[in-house]
Design a protein around this motif. Sequence first.
Motif, PDB file in Angstrom:
ATOM      1  N   LEU A   1       0.835  -1.207   0.000  1.00 38.91           N
ATOM      2  CA  LEU A   1       0.000   0.000   0.000  1.00 38.91           C
ATOM      3  C   LEU A   1       0.868   1.254   0.000  1.00 38.91           C
ATOM      4  N   MET A   2       1.892   1.262   0.859  1.00 38.44           N
ATOM      5  CA  MET A   2       2.778   2.435   0.943  1.00 38.44           C
ATOM      6  C   MET A   2       3.538   2.645  -0.360  1.00 38.44           C
ATOM      7  N   ALA A   3       3.989   1.554  -0.961  1.00 41.59           N
ATOM      8  CA  ALA A   3       4.722   1.676  -2.224  1.00 41.59           C
ATOM      9  C   ALA A   3       3.821   2.241  -3.316  1.00 41.59           C
ATOM     10  N   MET A   4       2.570   1.786  -3.341  1.00 42.64           N
ATOM     11  CA  MET A   4       1.623   2.282  -4.340  1.00 42.64           C
ATOM     12  C   MET A   4       1.343   3.771  -4.120  1.00 42.64           C
ATOM     13  N   MET A   5       1.109   4.156  -2.866  1.00 46.92           N
ATOM     14  CA  MET A   5       0.851   5.564  -2.569  1.00 46.92           C
ATOM     15  C   MET A   5       2.068   6.418  -2.913  1.00 46.92           C
ATOM     16  N   TYR A   6       3.246   5.894  -2.636  1.00 55.16           N
ATOM     17  CA  TYR A   6       4.476   6.635  -2.952  1.00 55.16           C
ATOM     18  C   TYR A   6       4.592   6.879  -4.453  1.00 55.16           C
ATOM     19  N   GLU A   7       4.318   5.834  -5.244  1.00 60.05           N
ATOM     20  CA  GLU A   7       4.439   5.992  -6.697  1.00 60.05           C
ATOM     21  C   GLU A   7       3.402   6.986  -7.232  1.00 60.05           C
ATOM     22  N   ILE A   8       2.186   6.929  -6.684  1.00 61.25           N
ATOM     23  CA  ILE A   8       1.154   7.887  -7.111  1.00 61.25           C
ATOM     24  C   ILE A   8       1.595   9.312  -6.800  1.00 61.25           C
ATOM     25  N   LEU A   9       2.081   9.528  -5.593  1.00 60.35           N
ATOM     26  CA  LEU A   9       2.473  10.888  -5.180  1.00 60.35           C
ATOM     27  C   LEU A   9       3.719  11.365  -5.930  1.00 60.35           C
ATOM     28  N   GLN A  10       4.626  10.444  -6.239  1.00 62.76           N
ATOM     29  CA  GLN A  10       5.805  10.816  -7.022  1.00 62.76           C
ATOM     30  C   GLN A  10       5.409  11.261  -8.423  1.00 62.76           C
ATOM     31  N   LYS A  11       4.464  10.547  -9.009  1.00 63.26           N
ATOM     32  CA  LYS A  11       3.982  10.909 -10.342  1.00 63.26           C
ATOM     33  C   LYS A  11       3.328  12.285 -10.322  1.00 63.26           C
ATOM     34  N   VAL A  12       2.544  12.542  -9.268  1.00 60.83           N
ATOM     35  CA  VAL A  12       1.905  13.852  -9.122  1.00 60.83           C
ATOM     36  C   VAL A  12       2.957  14.939  -8.953  1.00 60.83           C
ATOM     37  N   ARG A  13       3.970  14.670  -8.168  1.00 56.78           N
ATOM     38  CA  ARG A  13       5.002  15.665  -7.883  1.00 56.78           C
ATOM     39  C   ARG A  13       5.816  16.004  -9.138  1.00 56.78           C
ATOM     40  N   LYS A  14       6.081  14.993  -9.963  1.00 53.05           N
ATOM     41  CA  LYS A  14       6.913  15.211 -11.142  1.00 53.05           C
ATOM     42  C   LYS A  14       6.131  15.715 -12.348  1.00 53.05           C
ATOM     43  N   GLU A  15       4.900  15.189 -12.516  1.00 51.18           N
ATOM     44  CA  GLU A  15       4.150  15.477 -13.750  1.00 51.18           C
ATOM     45  C   GLU A  15       2.874  16.283 -13.521  1.00 51.18           C
ATOM     46  N   GLY A  16       2.534  16.549 -12.253  1.00 52.93           N
ATOM     47  CA  GLY A  16       1.329  17.323 -11.966  1.00 52.93           C
ATOM     48  C   GLY A  16       0.125  16.429 -11.703  1.00 52.93           C
ATOM     49  N   LEU A  17      -0.897  17.015 -11.102  1.00 49.09           N
ATOM     50  CA  LEU A  17      -2.084  16.255 -10.728  1.00 49.09           C
ATOM     51  C   LEU A  17      -2.812  15.659 -11.930  1.00 49.09           C
TER      52      LEU A  17
ATOM     53  N   LYS B   1      -5.715   7.974   4.413  1.00 55.61           N
ATOM     54  CA  LYS B   1      -6.080   9.350   4.763  1.00 55.61           C
ATOM     55  C   LYS B   1      -4.860  10.149   5.199  1.00 55.61           C
ATOM     56  N   THR B   2      -4.054   9.578   6.077  1.00 53.22           N
ATOM     57  CA  THR B   2      -2.895  10.283   6.609  1.00 53.22           C
ATOM     58  C   THR B   2      -1.886  10.611   5.514  1.00 53.22           C
ATOM     59  N   VAL B   3      -1.651   9.658   4.610  1.00 53.82           N
ATOM     60  CA  VAL B   3      -0.684   9.875   3.522  1.00 53.82           C
ATOM     61  C   VAL B   3      -1.175  10.967   2.574  1.00 53.82           C
ATOM     62  N   LEU B   4      -2.424  10.905   2.171  1.00 53.17           N
ATOM     63  CA  LEU B   4      -2.945  11.893   1.219  1.00 53.17           C
ATOM     64  C   LEU B   4      -2.973  13.294   1.825  1.00 53.17           C
ATOM     65  N   LEU B   5      -3.363  13.399   3.081  1.00 52.28           N
ATOM     66  CA  LEU B   5      -3.405  14.722   3.724  1.00 52.28           C
ATOM     67  C   LEU B   5      -2.004  15.298   3.880  1.00 52.28           C
ATOM     68  N   ALA B   6      -1.039  14.460   4.200  1.00 49.25           N
ATOM     69  CA  ALA B   6       0.342  14.941   4.317  1.00 49.25           C
ATOM     70  C   ALA B   6       0.826  15.464   2.976  1.00 49.25           C
ATOM     71  N   SER B   7       0.451  14.771   1.893  1.00 45.93           N
ATOM     72  CA  SER B   7       0.831  15.230   0.560  1.00 45.93           C
ATOM     73  C   SER B   7       0.163  16.562   0.227  1.00 45.93           C
ATOM     74  N   MET B   8      -1.109  16.692   0.567  1.00 43.43           N
ATOM     75  CA  MET B   8      -1.824  17.944   0.285  1.00 43.43           C
ATOM     76  C   MET B   8      -1.236  19.123   1.054  1.00 43.43           C
ATOM     77  N   GLN B   9      -0.644  18.823   2.189  1.00 46.61           N
ATOM     78  CA  GLN B   9      -0.043  19.894   2.993  1.00 46.61           C
ATOM     79  C   GLN B   9       1.382  20.219   2.564  1.00 46.61           C
ATOM     80  N   GLY B  10       1.835  19.610   1.460  1.00 48.91           N
ATOM     81  CA  GLY B  10       3.103  19.996   0.863  1.00 48.91           C
ATOM     82  C   GLY B  10       4.290  19.111   1.181  1.00 48.91           C
TER      83      GLY B  10
END
Length: 286
Positions: A80-96, A244-253
């Motif tokens: 789960l953490m690896a999947m969330m990490y890859e999603i957030l990395q993609k967002v960080r590099k290529e945008g939402l 929830k915790t992972v997504l909110l942390a990402s939204m907070q920068g």
Amino acid sequence: MNVVIGYIVALGCIFGAYIIHGGNTEVILHALPLEMMAILGGALGAFVVNNQTKTIKAVLRNFGTLLQSSKYTKARYMELMAMMYEILQKVRKEGLMSIEKDVEDPHNSALFKKYPTMGHDHHVVEFITDYLRMMVSGNLNAHEIESLMDNEIDTHHHEGHAAVAAVARLAGALPAFGIVAAVLGVVNTMGSVGQPPAVLGGMIGSALVGTFLGILLAYAVVEPLGGLMEQKLDEGTKEFNVVKTVLLASMQGYAPQVAIEFGRKVLYSTERPTFAELESHVKGKK
């Protein structure tokens, strides 16, 4: 396996102690069919009256999983953490907007297919994609999404707890139905007062078997199942809290690596990987 072992130990010790003390098992076996008919029939009938159809179905679904070991393992959370990490990395590099296709069609998404355990769990995938969709739309801030997440998680927990409460009520009713069966036996005995003492003794013994069975079924059989159902429900809720915790942390920068560390800290100690374990696993999945 724990359920089977537990029942063997409990029932073995209870009936073993009775036999060692010189108890006559024929009395119990003779009374068992009719007493069980009265107790289980009355309890199950009341259970149907006391619960909506959806709750009864939920209880039956839960019973089907009780003999299975918990699916919420360290390996599952690391995926789960690896999947969330890859999603957030993609967002960080290529945008939402880069995850829009993944969010709209997760079953055909190469990203979700890379993580089969999580990708095949439609409850988790739906939870993740719903809030990623909101993040893509950009119409809600972190506080609004957090409030919505809390409401959804609470709803999920209360919905699951309905089945737990139904089983708990059933366990609480069983001793009373045991007393009902015993009282019927006493009434039957009082109607046969002219019989020899040996016959009356057997009838009174059969009546007391009803009280014994009601208490035994309640506290050695049904109530433990309700407790196990509640523990499994809490595990399922914990997984949503991690997302929830992972997504909110990402939204907070916070960076993806930091965001998944927030999620790691939410886990129970028995399933929580170390920082080094999670970091190595995430890098291995890249």
